[in-house]
Scaffold this motif. Structure first.
Motif, PDB file in Angstrom:
ATOM      1  N   VAL A  30     -16.585  -8.506  50.250  1.00 37.29           N
ATOM      2  CA  VAL A  30     -16.377  -9.867  49.748  1.00 37.29           C
ATOM      3  C   VAL A  30     -16.076 -10.822  50.894  1.00 37.29           C
ATOM      4  O   VAL A  30     -16.607 -11.943  50.950  1.00 37.29           O
ATOM      5  CB  VAL A  30     -15.250  -9.882  48.693  1.00 37.29           C
ATOM      6  N   ARG A  31     -15.244 -10.405  51.833  1.00 43.51           N
ATOM      7  CA  ARG A  31     -14.960 -11.273  52.981  1.00 43.51           C
ATOM      8  C   ARG A  31     -16.229 -11.553  53.780  1.00 43.51           C
ATOM      9  O   ARG A  31     -16.489 -12.695  54.177  1.00 43.51           O
ATOM     10  CB  ARG A  31     -13.916 -10.632  53.889  1.00 43.51           C
ATOM     11  N   ALA A  32     -17.040 -10.526  53.998  1.00 43.67           N
ATOM     12  CA  ALA A  32     -18.273 -10.698  54.777  1.00 43.67           C
ATOM     13  C   ALA A  32     -19.269 -11.585  54.038  1.00 43.67           C
ATOM     14  O   ALA A  32     -19.988 -12.382  54.671  1.00 43.67           O
ATOM     15  CB  ALA A  32     -18.881  -9.343  55.098  1.00 43.67           C
ATOM     16  N   LEU A  33     -19.336 -11.471  52.726  1.00 44.03           N
ATOM     17  CA  LEU A  33     -20.222 -12.356  51.955  1.00 44.03           C
ATOM     18  C   LEU A  33     -19.738 -13.802  52.034  1.00 44.03           C
ATOM     19  O   LEU A  33     -20.547 -14.733  52.172  1.00 44.03           O
ATOM     20  CB  LEU A  33     -20.287 -11.888  50.503  1.00 44.03           C
ATOM     21  N   HIS A  34     -18.427 -13.994  51.982  1.00 43.10           N
ATOM     22  CA  HIS A  34     -17.858 -15.334  52.142  1.00 43.10           C
ATOM     23  C   HIS A  34     -18.223 -15.908  53.511  1.00 43.10           C
ATOM     24  O   HIS A  34     -18.599 -17.086  53.616  1.00 43.10           O
ATOM     25  CB  HIS A  34     -16.340 -15.273  51.983  1.00 43.10           C
ATOM     26  N   GLU A  35     -18.135 -15.089  54.534  1.00 42.36           N
ATOM     27  CA  GLU A  35     -18.442 -15.572  55.883  1.00 42.36           C
ATOM     28  C   GLU A  35     -19.918 -15.922  56.039  1.00 42.36           C
ATOM     29  O   GLU A  35     -20.288 -16.668  56.953  1.00 42.36           O
ATOM     30  CB  GLU A  35     -18.017 -14.510  56.906  1.00 42.36           C
ATOM     31  N   ARG A  36     -20.767 -15.420  55.150  1.00 43.15           N
ATOM     32  CA  ARG A  36     -22.186 -15.778  55.154  1.00 43.15           C
ATOM     33  C   ARG A  36     -22.465 -16.991  54.256  1.00 43.15           C
ATOM     34  O   ARG A  36     -23.631 -17.337  54.031  1.00 43.15           O
ATOM     35  CB  ARG A  36     -23.030 -14.585  54.729  1.00 43.15           C
ATOM     36  N   GLY A  37     -21.413 -17.599  53.731  1.00 44.66           N
ATOM     37  CA  GLY A  37     -21.593 -18.843  52.979  1.00 44.66           C
ATOM     38  C   GLY A  37     -21.615 -18.690  51.473  1.00 44.66           C
ATOM     39  O   GLY A  37     -21.873 -19.662  50.755  1.00 44.66           O
ATOM     40  N   HIS A  38     -21.328 -17.494  50.955  1.00 38.20           N
ATOM     41  CA  HIS A  38     -21.326 -17.281  49.516  1.00 38.20           C
ATOM     42  C   HIS A  38     -19.927 -17.498  48.945  1.00 38.20           C
ATOM     43  O   HIS A  38     -18.920 -17.349  49.645  1.00 38.20           O
ATOM     44  CB  HIS A  38     -21.823 -15.873  49.187  1.00 38.20           C
ATOM     45  N   ARG A  39     -19.859 -17.819  47.668  1.00 38.15           N
ATOM     46  CA  ARG A  39     -18.595 -18.064  46.978  1.00 38.15           C
ATOM     47  C   ARG A  39     -18.387 -16.959  45.944  1.00 38.15           C
ATOM     48  O   ARG A  39     -19.191 -16.836  45.004  1.00 38.15           O
ATOM     49  CB  ARG A  39     -18.622 -19.445  46.309  1.00 38.15           C
ATOM     50  N   VAL A  40     -17.333 -16.198  46.118  1.00 35.47           N
ATOM     51  CA  VAL A  40     -17.097 -15.036  45.262  1.00 35.47           C
ATOM     52  C   VAL A  40     -15.883 -15.269  44.372  1.00 35.47           C
ATOM     53  O   VAL A  40     -14.810 -15.659  44.846  1.00 35.47           O
ATOM     54  CB  VAL A  40     -16.872 -13.766  46.109  1.00 35.47           C
ATOM     55  N   THR A  41     -16.073 -15.037  43.083  1.00 37.12           N
ATOM     56  CA  THR A  41     -14.962 -14.965  42.138  1.00 37.12           C
ATOM     57  C   THR A  41     -14.818 -13.509  41.724  1.00 37.12           C
ATOM     58  O   THR A  41     -15.771 -12.898  41.241  1.00 37.12           O
ATOM     59  CB  THR A  41     -15.209 -15.832  40.897  1.00 37.12           C
ATOM     60  N   PHE A  42     -13.633 -12.964  41.934  1.00 38.73           N
ATOM     61  CA  PHE A  42     -13.384 -11.544  41.684  1.00 38.73           C
ATOM     62  C   PHE A  42     -12.505 -11.416  40.447  1.00 38.73           C
ATOM     63  O   PHE A  42     -11.351 -11.853  40.441  1.00 38.73           O
ATOM     64  CB  PHE A  42     -12.699 -10.915  42.904  1.00 38.73           C
ATOM     65  N   TYR A  43     -13.069 -10.838  39.390  1.00 39.54           N
ATOM     66  CA  TYR A  43     -12.357 -10.666  38.126  1.00 39.54           C
ATOM     67  C   TYR A  43     -11.798  -9.246  38.057  1.00 39.54           C
ATOM     68  O   TYR A  43     -12.547  -8.275  38.140  1.00 39.54           O
ATOM     69  CB  TYR A  43     -13.307 -10.898  36.953  1.00 39.54           C
ATOM     70  N   GLU A  44     -10.481  -9.131  37.909  1.00 39.21           N
ATOM     71  CA  GLU A  44      -9.861  -7.816  37.838  1.00 39.21           C
ATOM     72  C   GLU A  44      -8.838  -7.767  36.711  1.00 39.21           C
ATOM     73  O   GLU A  44      -8.140  -8.754  36.452  1.00 39.21           O
ATOM     74  CB  GLU A  44      -9.209  -7.437  39.159  1.00 39.21           C
ATOM     75  N   PRO A  45      -8.733  -6.634  36.019  1.00 38.30           N
ATOM     76  CA  PRO A  45      -7.800  -6.549  34.891  1.00 38.30           C
ATOM     77  C   PRO A  45      -6.366  -6.312  35.352  1.00 38.30           C
ATOM     78  O   PRO A  45      -6.135  -5.727  36.421  1.00 38.30           O
ATOM     79  CB  PRO A  45      -8.319  -5.330  34.114  1.00 38.30           C
ATOM     80  N   ASP A  46      -5.436  -6.744  34.539  1.00 40.29           N
ATOM     81  CA  ASP A  46      -4.031  -6.432  34.775  1.00 40.29           C
ATOM     82  C   ASP A  46      -3.794  -5.045  34.176  1.00 40.29           C
ATOM     83  O   ASP A  46      -3.533  -4.900  32.974  1.00 40.29           O
ATOM     84  CB  ASP A  46      -3.147  -7.477  34.094  1.00 40.29           C
ATOM     85  N   ALA A  47      -3.921  -4.008  35.006  1.00 42.64           N
ATOM     86  CA  ALA A  47      -3.888  -2.638  34.498  1.00 42.64           C
ATOM     87  C   ALA A  47      -3.395  -1.680  35.575  1.00 42.64           C
ATOM     88  O   ALA A  47      -3.476  -1.968  36.773  1.00 42.64           O
ATOM     89  CB  ALA A  47      -5.281  -2.214  34.027  1.00 42.64           C
ATOM     90  N   PHE A  48      -2.874  -0.528  35.132  1.00 35.34           N
ATOM     91  CA  PHE A  48      -2.486   0.590  35.998  1.00 35.34           C
ATOM     92  C   PHE A  48      -1.394   0.231  37.012  1.00 35.34           C
ATOM     93  O   PHE A  48      -1.272   0.867  38.056  1.00 35.34           O
ATOM     94  CB  PHE A  48      -3.704   1.167  36.731  1.00 35.34           C
ATOM     95  N   GLY A  49      -0.635  -0.817  36.748  1.00 36.80           N
ATOM     96  CA  GLY A  49       0.438  -1.202  37.647  1.00 36.80           C
ATOM     97  C   GLY A  49      -0.040  -1.792  38.957  1.00 36.80           C
ATOM     98  O   GLY A  49       0.752  -1.956  39.898  1.00 36.80           O
ATOM     99  N   ARG A  50      -1.326  -2.137  39.031  1.00 36.25           N
ATOM    100  CA  ARG A  50      -1.848  -2.632  40.319  1.00 36.25           C
ATOM    101  C   ARG A  50      -1.264  -3.979  40.696  1.00 36.25           C
ATOM    102  O   ARG A  50      -0.981  -4.226  41.878  1.00 36.25           O
ATOM    103  CB  ARG A  50      -3.375  -2.696  40.254  1.00 36.25           C
ATOM    104  N   GLN A  51      -1.075  -4.862  39.727  1.00 36.08           N
ATOM    105  CA  GLN A  51      -0.514  -6.171  40.060  1.00 36.08           C
ATOM    106  C   GLN A  51       0.936  -6.049  40.515  1.00 36.08           C
ATOM    107  O   GLN A  51       1.416  -6.871  41.289  1.00 36.08           O
ATOM    108  CB  GLN A  51      -0.632  -7.114  38.852  1.00 36.08           C
ATOM    109  N   GLN A  52       1.624  -5.009  40.057  1.00 37.76           N
ATOM    110  CA  GLN A  52       3.003  -4.779  40.477  1.00 37.76           C
ATOM    111  C   GLN A  52       3.078  -4.084  41.841  1.00 37.76           C
ATOM    112  O   GLN A  52       4.143  -3.998  42.442  1.00 37.76           O
ATOM    113  CB  GLN A  52       3.727  -3.928  39.433  1.00 37.76           C
ATOM    114  N   HIS A  53       1.940  -3.572  42.307  1.00 35.12           N
ATOM    115  CA  HIS A  53       1.877  -2.906  43.611  1.00 35.12           C
ATOM    116  C   HIS A  53       0.841  -3.584  44.510  1.00 35.12           C
ATOM    117  O   HIS A  53       0.118  -2.939  45.266  1.00 35.12           O
ATOM    118  CB  HIS A  53       1.515  -1.424  43.443  1.00 35.12           C
TER     119      HIS A  53
END
Length: 369
Positions: A30-53
């Motif tokens: 995603v970072r490399a695509l951004h550096e090539r001029g693309h705009r990325v929206t990353f959709y991720e669920p609030d699950a498995f305690g990931r947002q807390q970690h």
């Protein structure tokens, strides 16, 4: 004319590596695509305690949308936000509502919108589909404009084509030199051999052979095990279990021991051509890497010069016994030079960019045909 593409990415997590082995891959791409001029929206669920970690804040190179996965209606409302994107990606292994997402993103397909299935665990996905003719994904594969994978090479490509995929292209793991690089050693990680990986069913037996057996053969050597899930595993007394190692500490973990180990999951070793993220992380830290043997390794590194290869735990132990600091440094520096020259996410993003631009160029003609 609009510069770059609007890309919607539905995947496990960008901001948390907690029980999420694909995080480094997503971040690098995603970072490399951004550096090539693309705009990325990353959709991720609030699950498995990931947002807390979380191990990173929302980055400036992507818009992160954390959505509730409590109901199908909430998931469908989130998918609808991606309508109009130039590229919509459904990655494998989101972990919640995968079947729903696999169907729903295809409703966004249309003039100017490509929809891709990006498989970050192709061996497991293919084994599952081949083992179940009624697997819902089987019927959807031919509808995606493109299947991307992060490994598997020609065996995986042919398997997906055999399931009716329009095309299948591997976009391999790589190095992000801005996040993984040589650092000073950390006394916490001092040892002779380190292995970093979560406890997973199709990796455990191979970890027992390549790491724990090697440790039992080297009772006077200090061995380090990092990753989640190993706390109740019986281990030789010379193994120190570190628990979850946050990504901020990965460079020090790779730079400090005499050598670090890669152990592939069974399915990835069987398909071959599937270098794990940790292979490139270690090379980016100029670490001396010992890896289990798998077909296709020579595509990425030269065995014996840029990486040491072992067929079992006894060979891992033999490598560790024979390694002195000078030899380890020599192997690590050779791997570091190779990965910077050929295997960064900038290289992978350029590959993907060329692939997508070519498809977008022919899309109007296909639509008017």
């Amino acid at each position: 004319m609009k510069q770059g593409m609007d890309i919607a990415f539905f995947a496990s997590s960008l901001v948390s590596a907690y029980w999420n082995g694909a995080a480094t891959y997503y971040r690098g791409m995603v970072r490399a695509l951004h550096e090539r001029g693309h705009r990325v929206t990353f959709y991720e669920p609030d699950a498995f305690g990931r947002q807390q970690h979380r191990d990173m804040a929302d980055p400036p190179w992507a818009k992160v949308v954390v959505y509730s996965a409590q109901s199908e209606a909430e998931v469908l409302r989130t998918v609808e936000q991606a309508r109009g994107a130039d590229l919509v990606v459904k990655a494998s292994g989101v972990g919640v509502h995968d079947e729903l997402l696999e169907r729903a993103v295809l409703d966004l397909q249309g003039p100017g919108t490509l929809v891709a299935y990006w498989d970050v665990d192709a061996p497991a996905t293919l084994d599952r589909m081949h083992g179940n003719a009624a697997d819902p994904l089987r019927a959807l594969v031919p509808r995606y404009d493109l299947v991307l994978t992060y490994g598997g090479g020609e065996p995986v490509r042919q398997a997906y084509l055999g399931l009716g995929a329009r095309d299948c292209v591997p976009i391999y793991n790589a190095l992000d030199p801005s996040t993984h690089f040589p650092v000073a050693p950390n006394p916490r990680f001092e040892g002779d051999l380190g292995f970093l990986g979560n406890r997973l069913p199709d990796r455990e037996a191979r970890v027992e052979e390549f790491f724990l057996r090697a440790a039992s053969l080297l009772p006077s050597h200090r061995m380090l095990l990092g990753g989640s899930g190993w706390q109740d595993k019986t281990m030789p007394p010379n193994v120190q279990y570190l628990g979850h190692v946050y990504t901020a500490d990965h460079n020090a973990f790779n730079c400090t021991p005499r050598a670090v180990l890669n152990v592939s999951r069974e399915s990835m070793a069987r398909y071959g051509f599937s270098p794990a993220t940790r292979v490139f992380e270690a090379a980016g830290a100029a670490a001396c890497l010992i890896t289990d043997a798998w077909e296709g390794l020579e595509m990425f590194f030269e065995p014996g010069r840029e990486m040491l290869v072992a067929r079992d735990g006894e060979e891992v132990a033999a490598h560790v016994r024979a390694l002195d600091a000078e030899a380890a440094h020599r192997v690590g520096r050779a791997a570091y030079a190779r990965v910077l020259a050929e295997h960064t996410y900038a290289h992978r993003a350029a590959q993907l960019d060329a692939l997508l631009q070519g498809r977008r160029a022919v899309a109007p003609a296909e639509e008017s045909a």
